[in-house]
Structures are given as structure tokens and as C-alpha cells.
Design an enzyme around this catalytic site. Sequence first.
Site, PDB file in Angstrom:
ATOM      1  N   LYS A   1      -2.878  -3.724   9.958  1.00 35.97           N
ATOM      2  CA  LYS A   1      -1.651  -4.265   9.372  1.00 35.97           C
ATOM      3  C   LYS A   1      -1.150  -5.489  10.146  1.00 35.97           C
ATOM      4  O   LYS A   1      -0.279  -6.214   9.703  1.00 35.97           O
ATOM      5  CB  LYS A   1      -0.569  -3.189   9.310  1.00 35.97           C
ATOM      6  CG  LYS A   1      -0.941  -2.038   8.365  1.00 35.97           C
ATOM      7  CD  LYS A   1       0.143  -0.983   8.299  1.00 35.97           C
ATOM      8  CE  LYS A   1      -0.257   0.252   7.525  1.00 35.97           C
ATOM      9  NZ  LYS A   1      -0.089   0.107   6.059  1.00 35.97           N
TER      10      LYS A   1
ATOM     11  N   LYS B   1       8.827  -3.016  -2.844  1.00 33.50           N
ATOM     12  CA  LYS B   1      10.255  -2.725  -2.619  1.00 33.50           C
ATOM     13  C   LYS B   1      10.988  -3.990  -2.180  1.00 33.50           C
ATOM     14  O   LYS B   1      12.103  -4.287  -2.642  1.00 33.50           O
ATOM     15  CB  LYS B   1      10.411  -1.643  -1.535  1.00 33.50           C
ATOM     16  CG  LYS B   1       9.876  -0.290  -1.967  1.00 33.50           C
ATOM     17  CD  LYS B   1       9.625   0.665  -0.794  1.00 33.50           C
ATOM     18  CE  LYS B   1       8.716   1.797  -1.253  1.00 33.50           C
ATOM     19  NZ  LYS B   1       8.119   2.560  -0.153  1.00 33.50           N
TER      20      LYS B   1
ATOM     21  N   LYS C   1       6.430  -0.816   8.379  1.00 37.44           N
ATOM     22  CA  LYS C   1       5.284  -0.032   7.913  1.00 37.44           C
ATOM     23  C   LYS C   1       4.687   0.669   9.130  1.00 37.44           C
ATOM     24  O   LYS C   1       5.043   0.358  10.259  1.00 37.44           O
ATOM     25  CB  LYS C   1       4.235  -0.953   7.273  1.00 37.44           C
ATOM     26  CG  LYS C   1       3.868  -2.157   8.143  1.00 37.44           C
ATOM     27  CD  LYS C   1       2.913  -3.114   7.431  1.00 37.44           C
ATOM     28  CE  LYS C   1       3.556  -4.065   6.444  1.00 37.44           C
ATOM     29  NZ  LYS C   1       3.231  -3.800   5.062  1.00 37.44           N
ATOM     30  N   ARG C   2       3.770   1.610   8.898  1.00 38.35           N
ATOM     31  CA  ARG C   2       3.119   2.245  10.035  1.00 38.35           C
ATOM     32  C   ARG C   2       2.479   1.200  10.940  1.00 38.35           C
ATOM     33  O   ARG C   2       2.052   0.136  10.473  1.00 38.35           O
ATOM     34  CB  ARG C   2       2.066   3.241   9.531  1.00 38.35           C
ATOM     35  CG  ARG C   2       2.682   4.529   9.057  1.00 38.35           C
ATOM     36  CD  ARG C   2       3.417   5.239  10.175  1.00 38.35           C
ATOM     37  NE  ARG C   2       2.489   5.796  11.121  1.00 38.35           N
ATOM     38  CZ  ARG C   2       2.100   7.074  11.150  1.00 38.35           C
ATOM     39  NH1 ARG C   2       2.627   7.944  10.303  1.00 38.35           N
ATOM     40  NH2 ARG C   2       1.245   7.491  12.033  1.00 38.35           N
TER      41      ARG C   2
ATOM     42  N   HIS D   1      -7.053   6.291  -1.620  1.00 33.95           N
ATOM     43  CA  HIS D   1      -6.011   5.427  -1.053  1.00 33.95           C
ATOM     44  C   HIS D   1      -6.475   4.601   0.123  1.00 33.95           C
ATOM     45  O   HIS D   1      -5.649   3.966   0.791  1.00 33.95           O
ATOM     46  CB  HIS D   1      -4.803   6.241  -0.600  1.00 33.95           C
ATOM     47  CG  HIS D   1      -4.089   6.946  -1.699  1.00 33.95           C
ATOM     48  ND1 HIS D   1      -3.012   6.406  -2.358  1.00 33.95           N
ATOM     49  CD2 HIS D   1      -4.310   8.133  -2.273  1.00 33.95           C
ATOM     50  CE1 HIS D   1      -2.590   7.249  -3.287  1.00 33.95           C
ATOM     51  NE2 HIS D   1      -3.375   8.321  -3.253  1.00 33.95           N
TER      52      HIS D   1
ATOM     53  N   THR E   1       3.124  -0.664  -0.713  1.00 36.34           N
ATOM     54  CA  THR E   1       4.211  -0.413  -1.657  1.00 36.34           C
ATOM     55  C   THR E   1       5.505  -0.997  -1.097  1.00 36.34           C
ATOM     56  O   THR E   1       6.416  -1.320  -1.861  1.00 36.34           O
ATOM     57  CB  THR E   1       4.384   1.097  -1.940  1.00 36.34           C
ATOM     58  OG1 THR E   1       4.314   1.806  -0.704  1.00 36.34           O
ATOM     59  CG2 THR E   1       3.300   1.600  -2.877  1.00 36.34           C
TER      60      THR E   1
HETATM   61  C1  26W Z   1      -7.221  12.177   7.253  1.00 39.27           C
HETATM   62  C2  26W Z   1      -6.372  11.128   7.899  1.00 39.27           C
HETATM   63  C3  26W Z   1      -5.741  10.262   6.879  1.00 39.27           C
HETATM   64  C4  26W Z   1      -4.416  10.433   6.551  1.00 39.27           C
HETATM   65  C5  26W Z   1      -3.828   9.662   5.580  1.00 39.27           C
HETATM   66  C6  26W Z   1      -6.489   9.293   6.223  1.00 39.27           C
HETATM   67  C7  26W Z   1      -5.921   8.520   5.249  1.00 39.27           C
HETATM   68  C8  26W Z   1      -4.589   8.714   4.932  1.00 39.27           C
HETATM   69  C9  26W Z   1      -3.938   7.925   3.815  1.00 39.27           C
HETATM   70  C10 26W Z   1      -4.873   7.801   2.636  1.00 39.27           C
HETATM   71  C11 26W Z   1      -3.429   6.619   4.293  1.00 39.27           C
HETATM   72  C12 26W Z   1      -2.437   6.019   3.350  1.00 39.27           C
HETATM   73  O1  26W Z   1      -1.271   6.364   3.352  1.00 39.27           O
HETATM   74  N1  26W Z   1      -2.898   5.051   2.548  1.00 39.27           N
HETATM   75  C13 26W Z   1      -1.969   4.169   1.875  1.00 39.27           C
HETATM   76  O2  26W Z   1      -1.719   4.628   0.564  1.00 39.27           O
HETATM   77  C14 26W Z   1      -0.716   3.829  -0.076  1.00 39.27           C
HETATM   78  C15 26W Z   1      -0.415   4.451  -1.407  1.00 39.27           C
HETATM   79  O3  26W Z   1      -1.499   4.304  -2.274  1.00 39.27           O
HETATM   80  C16 26W Z   1      -1.182   2.400  -0.182  1.00 39.27           C
HETATM   81  O4  26W Z   1      -0.150   1.629  -0.743  1.00 39.27           O
HETATM   82  C17 26W Z   1      -1.544   1.841   1.196  1.00 39.27           C
HETATM   83  O5  26W Z   1      -2.095   0.559   1.076  1.00 39.27           O
HETATM   84  C18 26W Z   1      -2.538   2.770   1.867  1.00 39.27           C
HETATM   85  O6  26W Z   1      -2.782   2.354   3.199  1.00 39.27           O
END
Ligand code: 26W
Length: 775
Positions: free
Chosen positions: A510, A616, A504-505, A316, A612
Site C-alpha cells: 500500500k 468513500k 488503510k491497513r 479478494h 473501497t
Molecule cells: C489468511 C490471511 C488473509 C486474511 C485476509 C488473507 C487475505 C485476507 C483478505 C482477502 C485481505 C483483504 O481484505 N483484501 C481486500 O479486500 C477488499 C474488499 O474486496 C479490497 O477492496 C482490497 O483491495 C483487498 O486488499
Amino acid sequence: MKDSIHANWQMTQQTYDENESKQVYYFSMEFLLGRLVESNLLNMGMLDLYHDTLKSLGFNPEEVFREEHDAGLGNGGLGRLAACFLDSLASLQLPGHGMGIRYKYGLFQQKVVNGYQVELPDNWLKDEYMWETKRDDKAIEVRFGGTVESKVENGHLQFSHHDYERVLAVPYDVPIVGYDNNTVNTLRLWSAESTTNSFHFHSSRGHDYYHYLDYKRSIEKISEFLYPDDSYYEGKILRLKQQYFLVSAGLQSILQRYKKRNKPLSQLSDHVVIQINDTHPSLVVPELMRLLIDEEKLGWDEAWTITEKTVAYTNHTTLSEALEKWPEEMIKTLFPRLYLIIHEINERFCKMLWYDYPELRDKIAEMAIISYEQVHMSHLAMVGSFSINGVAKLHTSILQNRVMKPFYTVFPERFNNKTNGITHRRWLLNANPELANVITEAIGKEWIHSPEKLTDLISFASDSSFQEAIAKVKHDNKLKLAALIKEQYQITIDDQSIVDVQIKRLHGYKRQLLNLFHIIHLYNRCLEDPNLDLTPRTFIFGAKAAPSYSFAKQVIKLINAVAEKINKHPQISSKIKVLFLENYSVTLAERIIPAADLSEQISTASKEASGTGNMKLMMNGALTIGTQDGANVEIAELVGKENIFTFGLTSDEVFNYQRSGDYRARDYYNNDRRLRNVMDLLVNQHFSGDDVEFKDIFYSLLYNNDEYFVLRDFDEYIKIQNDVQQTYQNQTDWVNKSIINIARSGKFSSDRTIQEYANDIWNIKPTKIGNLIIN
Ligand code: 26W
């Protein structure tokens, strides 16, 4: 309602067992469910009945539903995707379940105090959670630490584990209700508990009781809270413990269920598939090996064949700061046996590379699972799984051609794309029933089961009475959002204004800052020319910042400082309003999205894997202003370039800048007066009495050379924002584009995504669940 759900639930599980249906288990550290009462009623076909009944009893249904606390067991996109996937799995009658952690505290609740983010604990289990069922009978022991001994028995090397800490994993099951079918799947959330019999009391030791309490605390900590980190890796030992806790409990429970089918383990992958949501659960690879070798007594090769055929991995993110790497020493101490297994996997993988891929010999150090005293979780996940997928076309191609390139050379057949999706049931049918009705009146209700049917709306795009109906729905939704804002913030927004949203976060990539620079630029123009012809706009932000991400927190403060200045300005406030809505959550998203006109998807190209929220908003008739990043590229392909506002560097241009190092942010500042006028306001006490408050932001742009190319894209962004205003002034044209966006959004239903996973990766088919005969 709960009773009929429970009856169908039992029936579903029984049918799966009888039919020996292949089961998917979606392992994820996050499930961002939001509320379930309304969506479950909707899926059960009982929502209208409940509405009417509540009303006839003198209740306001909305107030009643508001009593439910959001299940906020996720940070953002990755967690919400997992929740949308569960909804689609059940709605497509697919045997697919979630495996997660029952965090006692979900993602923090955000308050804004004096413009600053303050985090409060999310005590979502304070009152009983109506959807969960505790399953003490299915509790499982998970072991941490200790030592490993090996000895030869019957000519085989055997490993035994001693002096470990025992943690009891207790599952709490949540039913996942399918739409208009009888399917009820399971989301299994594990909670860490201690048992008195896992603690050695010594009657001779006086302080045992206190030792016991300490021990109990240390165990319960494992499922105590969700880490608030999103797209930034921090090597916290407790987080690693959480990951193993989920993996070990989940796998053991799957194997227990599988064994009831009386099939040999060699056929496991015909019955079970494990999809891991990013690398967070990638310890499934060595843990499944451990269970097969140490507990089931299989040999290495057989165990490896089974593991490799059972596990699939979704990536992701390509941000290097988000890729997990755990210190070797931490893994060794916490999971001594897994460490040996990972070591062996690594040895075999590196040897294979050496002999079979001589052209990659100088890449082995870079590709190894263990290198420089770190364990690279994405390498472990890729080596141990049969499928590796990205979440949008552009993202997958970046994985294949750049970030994971050598792995793509070795395992080309493993790589595939699965563009993300969202459940149209929650995000359109439930969040925006007025729009859903207008659509159904025009094209019938087939789209609810087959969202790609929304394309039938294309022929209505220039129909004036349909346009009128669509415009009225948007306006009504704006009035509702305006009422919420009035109630919470005592701010009046103009219901004729362009509702421009970025939700969004909060993260550098972003680029909430780029949006804010446009706002400050408009403010400057209004100051220069009080008679400026500006279409009124309401800028809405919703964003949580990771508590340790100080840059992101400063951006929140800056947004609030700008909002304060503009909203209080006697003239400008009638044209521009800026709102930072606190505690952005699934529920708040459901209120904002139906009212939005413009969807801000302005990440630095290449950085947003998919997004995503973009889907929406599109599905609710907002037009996108966006870079060529993530799924925006596919939105543009579908609606055509005249129905989206695209600007900015492309991902290739970003990569070229990064490679050549010839981006000079300062030149943009020096050469663009408008940009200077915006940026200087950050450091001359205009928005805050304090001249150091925003200097870090200013410095990150000028002295750290603007990592996210905000200054480079500023000019193009301002220009395209001007096009947005021009287009909006022609309402017929705008609504026409809005309808085309809705019509093309069916592709982004997570039903399509899940169908692709089912066909291409999981090889699973629907299992029909019969009707319960209730006498
Ligand atoms: C270990 C720390 C950490 C925590 C969460 C690293 C990475 C993440 C996630 C992978 C971040 C995340 O939420 N990625 C998002 O995933 C969505 C679903 O696929 C995508 O639509 C977003 O673009 C992407 O940023």
C-alpha cells in the site's frame, strides 16, 4: 426503536418462509460493522426525531452515540465490504443474511506509545451488546478430530465418525435493518460453548473437575479472538478450527431451515445460495458434501451436483503470500472425514483434467487441490463453486489472465467481475449530513434511493453558488476534525491546509512509505529554502499493522518520528503537519473522510484488488492521487483523467519487471539526489537517536531491491503531488473537480454491486415486507 426493529424482523423472516424466497447466505470470517445505533435510526427514518428529543432533554446526541462500542469484527477491506453488503441487501429488500463468528475480542485496539504501535485487547462485549439476541434453541453441534470408519451397508459405502470432540455452536443474531422499507435481515454470529453433557465425567477420576475446566477453555478458545492478519497467510491451527466452526454450524443451520420447506435436497440451489468471502470459508465445499452424503444419504454425484450449484466464491487478493494453503496433515487430523472428501474431489478433478484437457497435462500438479502435502484452498473453492468473481475489472482480468489462468481455461463460464461498492447511506448520508443536505437542495432527494442519480450534480459543477456551498461543507468538516485532533493530540491544524489522507491497513504494497518519502522531500526543500512557496498541508495517516509484521510496525514508528520532527519545527510546522491518528476504525474513518481533500491510493499497480476507501473518499469530495490499480482505474474512467491525479508503473509494467528481473532499485538511489537526501535521513539518526532503528526499511529498499517499486515511482509521485498543489491553488478549479467526483461516485454504491450479484450470480429477487399495523 429496538421493539419496532424486532417486530419487523419477525415479519421479514415469516414473509421469506411463506413466500419461499430464495435466500443468500454470505459466509465471512469478518464483519466490520462499526456502530449501529445511528445507522439503524437513519434506516428506520427516526434519526431526526432522536436528535431533537435528545437535545430537548439536554443531551448532546453526538456524545450519546459515542457511548456505543464499535463492533470491530474485521481487519480491513474484506470485513467492511461484508458490512456494506449486508446494508445493501436489506435496503434492496433482498433475502440475504450474514454468517460469521462472534469473536469475544475484535481487532486489537491500537495505542501509540513513544511512536510505537502497542496492541490492547478489544473487549467489546464487556458491557452487554444491545443488538444481539442469543438463540439457545438454535444451537448446533460441531465435531472435531476423532477417527473415521467405513463399512459397506446395503451395497453402499458408509462412513462413521468416532471419538470426536464436540463443540456447541450457539448463534447470536443481529438484526440488519433496511433503509426506508420494513426489511430486517439477520447477521448470525456463532459462539463456541461447551456443555457439561459433552464431557465424560468419571466418578473414579479425582481430577475430573479440572479436566473439565481445561476442556471448557479449549473449546471457548475457538471463538475467542479475530486473527489480526490481513493479506498475509499464517497456518495457525486455531484459525483453521475457526473456519470449520463457522462453516459447519452455518451449513447445518441452513439445512435445518431448508428442510422446513419440505422440498427435496435436489432443489437446494433453487432456495439457497452460499457466497464465500475469500477462501476462508471454503470448507463449505467438503462440509456440504459430507452433510449430503453421510447425513442425508445422497450418492456422490448427486451431492456434487447440488454443492457445485449452491456455492459461489469471491476472491479478494492475488498476493501469493495471502493465498491460503493448509498442511494436509492438519486437515487430516482436525477433520478426518472432510479430508477423505477433499481427497476424492481432488482425484476426480485431476482425472478430469487428464482426460478432457490434454493441453493442460503439464499443469495438473500446479492446479491440484492437494499437492506437496498442502491443501490449496483457492483451488478447492474454484472447483467447488459455480461462480468465481474478482472485485474490480483490473483484478478480475489479472485473475483470468495470470493468477488463475489455467482455471479460467477449464471454467471460463464461472469467472465474472463484481466491482466493489460502499453503502452511501453510512458513508455519505450518515457520515456527512451537511454534504447530503447540500446535494439534496440542488438535485432533490431521489439520489438517496437511487445513488446513480448523483450524476445530476454534473450540471452544478461550475455553478458558483453551489461551489461555495460545497467548499463551505468541506471547511466545516475540517474544523470538526481539527477540534477532534486538538482534543486528542493537542495539535493545531491549519483549516486552510490541504487535508491529505492515507487511511488503510499498513502494508508494504500500500506504500505508506512512498507518501512519507514525499513528506520528507518537502521537509528537505523547506530546510533548503525557508521561503519556499508551499501550500500548507496536513498529512493524516490511520493504519493498524499486523502485530507480527515488523516492517509495517517500523513504518509506523518512522511516520511518528517524522511527524515529531516536522510538527515541532518552528518554521516548517506552519506549512506541514503530519499526524498519525491512533486506532483507525470505522468510527474514526467516519470523522476523517468528510474532511479530506486528497485521497492517497498509491499501491503498487496490480497489488490492490479493489480498494473501497478510495470510493468513500471520492463520494465525500476528495480528489484521488493514485496508481492505475484496483478500482482506481474505474474511478479514472468515470471522472476523466483531468479530474484525478494518476501516476506510476502500470500493472503490466510491474509484471514485466517481475518476469525479466531487470529492476534495479539502487540505480534510482544513485541517480536521484532528492531520493538519496530522503533515504539517508533514515540511517543518519536524523529522525531517531538510534541509527539502526530504520535500517531494515532502508535495506529492504536497497538490498532487497524494493519489492514494491517505491523508488521507481518516487519521481512521478513528486511531480504529480506538485500538480495537486497547483490545482489546489485555483480553488474554483479544485471544487469543480471535487463536485465531478461526487457526481460520478454513485456507481460505487454497494447497492449497484449487490444488484449485480443478485442478477448475475444469485438469481434472487426482492421480497416486499408489508407494513406492520400497530394499534
Ligand atoms: C489468511 C490471511 C488473509 C486474511 C485476509 C488473507 C487475505 C485476507 C483478505 C482477502 C485481505 C483483504 O481484505 N483484501 C481486500 O479486500 C477488499 C474488499 O474486496 C479490497 O477492496 C482490497 O483491495 C483487498 O486488499
